[in-house]
Design a protein around this motif. Structure first.
Motif, short mmCIF file in Angstrom:
data_model
loop_
_atom_site.label_atom_id
_atom_site.label_comp_id
_atom_site.label_asym_id
_atom_site.label_seq_id
_atom_site.Cartn_x
_atom_site.Cartn_y
_atom_site.Cartn_z
N ALA A 226 15.78 -60.56 -88.41
CA ALA A 226 15.05 -59.78 -87.40
C ALA A 226 13.54 -59.87 -87.65
CB ALA A 226 15.51 -58.33 -87.43
N TRP A 227 13.15 -59.78 -88.91
CA TRP A 227 11.72 -59.88 -89.27
C TRP A 227 11.18 -61.27 -88.89
CZ3 TRP A 227 8.00 -56.61 -91.01
CH2 TRP A 227 6.81 -57.19 -91.48
N LYS A 228 11.94 -62.31 -89.17
CA LYS A 228 11.50 -63.67 -88.85
C LYS A 228 11.33 -63.84 -87.34
CE LYS A 228 12.62 -68.53 -89.70
NZ LYS A 228 11.21 -68.85 -90.00
N ARG A 229 12.29 -63.27 -86.55
CA ARG A 229 12.15 -63.33 -85.08
C ARG A 229 10.88 -62.61 -84.64
NH1 ARG A 229 17.77 -62.42 -85.28
NH2 ARG A 229 17.49 -60.20 -84.89
N ALA A 230 10.58 -61.48 -85.26
CA ALA A 230 9.37 -60.73 -84.91
C ALA A 230 8.11 -61.52 -85.27
CB ALA A 230 9.37 -59.38 -85.62
N GLU A 231 8.14 -62.22 -86.38
CA GLU A 231 6.98 -63.03 -86.79
C GLU A 231 6.71 -64.17 -85.81
OE1 GLU A 231 6.13 -63.13 -91.48
OE2 GLU A 231 8.00 -64.11 -90.89
N GLU A 232 7.75 -64.64 -85.16
CA GLU A 232 7.60 -65.78 -84.24
C GLU A 232 7.38 -65.34 -82.80
OE1 GLU A 232 11.29 -67.75 -84.90
OE2 GLU A 232 10.65 -68.69 -86.78
N ALA A 233 7.51 -64.04 -82.52
CA ALA A 233 7.50 -63.54 -81.14
C ALA A 233 6.10 -63.27 -80.62
CB ALA A 233 8.34 -62.27 -81.05
N HIS A 234 5.96 -63.36 -79.29
CA HIS A 234 4.72 -62.95 -78.62
C HIS A 234 4.72 -61.43 -78.41
CE1 HIS A 234 5.15 -67.23 -77.33
NE2 HIS A 234 3.86 -67.24 -77.58
N LEU A 235 5.89 -60.88 -78.04
CA LEU A 235 6.05 -59.43 -77.84
C LEU A 235 7.08 -58.91 -78.83
CD1 LEU A 235 4.36 -59.45 -75.23
CD2 LEU A 235 6.23 -58.25 -74.09
N VAL A 236 6.71 -57.85 -79.55
CA VAL A 236 7.63 -57.22 -80.49
C VAL A 236 7.82 -55.77 -80.04
CG1 VAL A 236 8.12 -56.63 -82.88
CG2 VAL A 236 6.81 -58.70 -82.36
N VAL A 237 9.06 -55.39 -79.77
CA VAL A 237 9.36 -54.04 -79.31
C VAL A 237 9.85 -53.22 -80.49
CG1 VAL A 237 10.65 -52.66 -77.64
CG2 VAL A 237 10.01 -55.02 -77.08
N VAL A 238 9.14 -52.13 -80.79
CA VAL A 238 9.47 -51.27 -81.93
C VAL A 238 9.63 -49.84 -81.42
CG1 VAL A 238 8.17 -52.78 -83.47
CG2 VAL A 238 7.05 -50.73 -82.55
N ASN A 239 9.88 -48.90 -82.32
CA ASN A 239 9.89 -47.49 -81.96
C ASN A 239 8.76 -46.78 -82.70
OD1 ASN A 239 11.11 -46.55 -84.61
ND2 ASN A 239 12.75 -47.86 -83.86
N HIS A 240 8.40 -45.58 -82.24
CA HIS A 240 7.26 -44.86 -82.81
C HIS A 240 7.42 -44.65 -84.32
CE1 HIS A 240 6.02 -44.49 -78.81
NE2 HIS A 240 6.16 -43.20 -78.59
#
Length: 632
Positions: A184-198
């Motif tokens: 999941a972290w690797k996908r976030a590192e490669e992404a243009h948009l990262v959806v997280v929570n507060h």
């Protein structure tokens, strides 16, 4: 093509209608998209209040995606809850992907949650060997793509199977290549948009910016909840009986490992010390929540807590010494280290509580039982300085958005609560709905004040009258569990043909799903049901707001913050309690009308909105056009 030109093109009726059946052009959505695009290009901070029906999510996703794609940058989108996070990822982002068309072939988006939300395969293997998990969980684990424990067939598995850092074996883990969190972290590192929570966003803020990959722009949706989440993230607590369980667990490990009689005796002595403290503190503290200024024996409590923390720390440090001598390859090393770490963390919270830092609110909570349950809590008085110094300096461009940022047309309260820079822009976008035609507000005068002896009886009479007239498809919003539970007990007996779905009897999402499909359903809840639930269409036609949602003055945090406002020369009611209540009131009112087809009635059973001067603030914060009737 410039970003602003792209926004005009993408938000034309012809463009969006290709990916959204029945799409109608919305001026507010285009205005918001342009404002978000401006922040993407120029930076700065913008507060955007978009009424229900504006289409806020697409209005910030599209310009964010275009900016990130064109500039090979990363934008973080933060939502208030994990369920809203999933909604953005599973429902809204696929629309954006289709809208981008051929130009979006290289666009990447990812969701990222706190690591404890992901299945740890190493812990799963250990749990299976100990017979701690059912077969259906194992079957799910073999099929899951992302390892999100929210999708598991059982709830509450994170404590047993979550990827907690304390259990992480790092490079020595045999499952490292398959690790769901690392993937999941690797996908976030490669992404243009990262959806997280507060919660994850704020954890990143306070953990020296190690919780998320680097990003250039930030969108905070449901921004009215950011302060509340910050208080949760920055707060600390310690439960004495939890420490006792850790000691008992370490004793079992010590016997299995042959730790030596000295350390085992230390653990036995600490177990006795914790038990004596529980008994002693039980005699000093009343049942329930009690703030420090209400404690008659505060000095004795502080002294006991301080001495206890020293005793715990002394034993924990000896445990650390044993771990160093054994080395990391020793059997059960990680389990022992986790138990010792929990003891050290608890000791430090207790010592901090005993010292009484001025910037923190302190209270204790006691529950009676076979083993007394006593916990000690610290929460910051305010988080505006932390957010102001961290959130708005972390990236060059921030958009804060929600349907409820203002009180009677002013964003002053949210600005102060979040430490928003003075130069931030404000944008107000009214709802696209015709409230004059779609909703009617009925204020019932005859319900007496909540402290009146006749309150409960008259409240039940009015609720019965409403349900008798309106039937199912009702949402009843209370402000106190005790009142809610008493009312439900009576109403269930009086209306056996109605099905009551009550907060606490099941999880919120499960209750809402079942209610949506039941024309004879009545959904009942308190604080968390006033916002974040979506009930469009015929399933909801009656909304009852039992009382104006003021915070309880007995709550230690509320009382301490009220005193703090007073010390700042401000009026605690006007500057704190009233605006907080109005924002919750607006959220609650907004549960009824979710689409242009929705119709219904809102009943407010609190005449203070008519009789008190501050009632005008509540009424002037409602959407324009709402018709109001007053009945007895």
């Amino acid at each position: 093509m410039e970003l602003m030109e792209l926004i005009e093109e993408f938000f034309s009726p012809s463009s969006l209608s290709q990916v959204m059946e029945g799409y109608e052009a919305r001026e507010g959505q285009r205005v918001m998209a342009r404002e978000v695009a401006r922040v993407m290009e120029e930076g700065g901070v913008s507060l955007v209040e978009g009424g229900t029906g504006v289409g806020k999510t697409l209005a910030y996703l599209v310009p964010s995606a275009l900016f990130a794609l064109e500039g090979d940058a990363r934008v973080v989108i933060s939502t208030s809850t994990k369920s809203l996070q999933d909604q953005v990822v599973n429902k809204d982002l696929p629309l954006v992907q289709r809208l981008l068309g051929e130009g979006g072939r290289h666009f990447l988006a990812a969701a990222l949650k706190g690591r404890n939300n992901y299945l740890c395969l190493h812990r799963l293997k250990a749990a299976v060997e100990r017979g701690k998990v059912d077969r259906d969980v194992v079957e799910w684990a073999h099929k899951t793509v992302h390892g999100d424990l929210e999708t598991a067939p059982k709830v509450g598995l994170s404590h047993l199977l979550g990827s907690r850092w304390e259990y992480c074996l790092g490079k020595s883990c045999g499952y490292r290549e398959l690790c769901f969190y690392q993937r999941a972290w690797k996908r976030a590192e490669e992404a243009h948009l990262v959806v997280v929570n507060h919660h994850l966003l704020l954890s990143h803020l306070v953990a020296e910016k190690k919780g998320l990959p680097f990003f250039e722009r930030l969108i905070v949706d449901e921004a009215h909840r950011l302060e509340r989440t910050a208080l949760e993230v920055l707060g600390e607590s310690c439960v004495i009986s939890w420490l006792l369980r850790q000691v008992q667990g370490l004793t079992g490990l010590g016997l299995a490992l042959g730790m030596g009689t000295d350390f085992l005796q230390d653990l036995e002595d600490l177990k006795g010390r914790l038990s004596r403290s529980l008994t002693f503190l039980k005699g000093l503290l009343p049942q329930g929540r009690v703030a420090v200024w209400e404690m008659e024996a505060l000095e004795e409590v502080e002294e006991e807590i301080s001495n206890l923390s020293l005793a715990i720390e002394e034993v924990a440090l000896r445990g650390e010494g044993w771990l160093r001598r054994q080395g990391e390859e020793a059997p059960l090393h990680r389990e022992v280290a986790l138990g010792v770490g929990e003891l050290l963390a608890g000791a430090r919270v207790l010592e901090k509580w005993a010292q009484g830092p001025r910037e923190m609110v302190r209270w204790a909570e006691t529950r009676r039982g076979e083993v007394p349950w006593i916990s000690f809590h610290l929460v910051p008085l305010e988080v505006s300085s932390i957010l102001g110094e961290g959130l708005f300096t972390m990236v060059d461009g921030v958009v804060l958005t929600s349907a409820t940022l203002s009180v009677a047309g002013s964003m002053a309260h949210i600005r102060e609560a979040l430490g928003v820079p003075f130069h931030a822009r404000e944008v107000f976008l009214p709802s696209e709905f015709d409230y004059e035609e779609q909703v009617r507000l009925v204020v019932v005068r005859s319900v007496p004040p909540p402290l009146s002896p006749a309150y409960q009886e008259r409240l039940l009479e009015v609720l019965s009258s409403i349900l008798r007239e309106r039937g199912g498809g009702a949402l009843l919003l209370f402000t106190a569990y005790r009142v809610m539970e008493g009312a439900v007990e009576v109403l269930r007996g009086e209306f056996p043909h109605l099905n009551f779905y009550v907060q606490g009897e099941e999880g919120r999402d499960a209750l809402v799903r079942t209610f949506r499909e039941d024309p004879w359903g009545v959904l009942v809840g308190v604080e968390s049901f006033w916002e974040g639930i979506d009930l469009p269409g015929e399933c909801l036609k009656t909304l009852v707001l039992v009382k104006l949602p003021f915070k309880s003055p007995q709550d230690p945090l509320v009382a301490a913050r009220s005193r703090w406002y007073q010390e700042q020369g401000k009026d605690p009611f006007t500057d704190y309690l009233l605006p907080e209540a109005v924002l919750v009131f607006r959220q609650g009112f907004g549960r009824l009308i979710r689409t242009k087809e929705d119709r219904g009635v809102v009943y407010l059973l609190d005449s203070r909105v008519l009789d008190k001067g501050y009632g005008r603030v509540f009424l002037s914060s409602l959407p324009p056009g709402v018709k109001m009737d007053v009945v007895e």
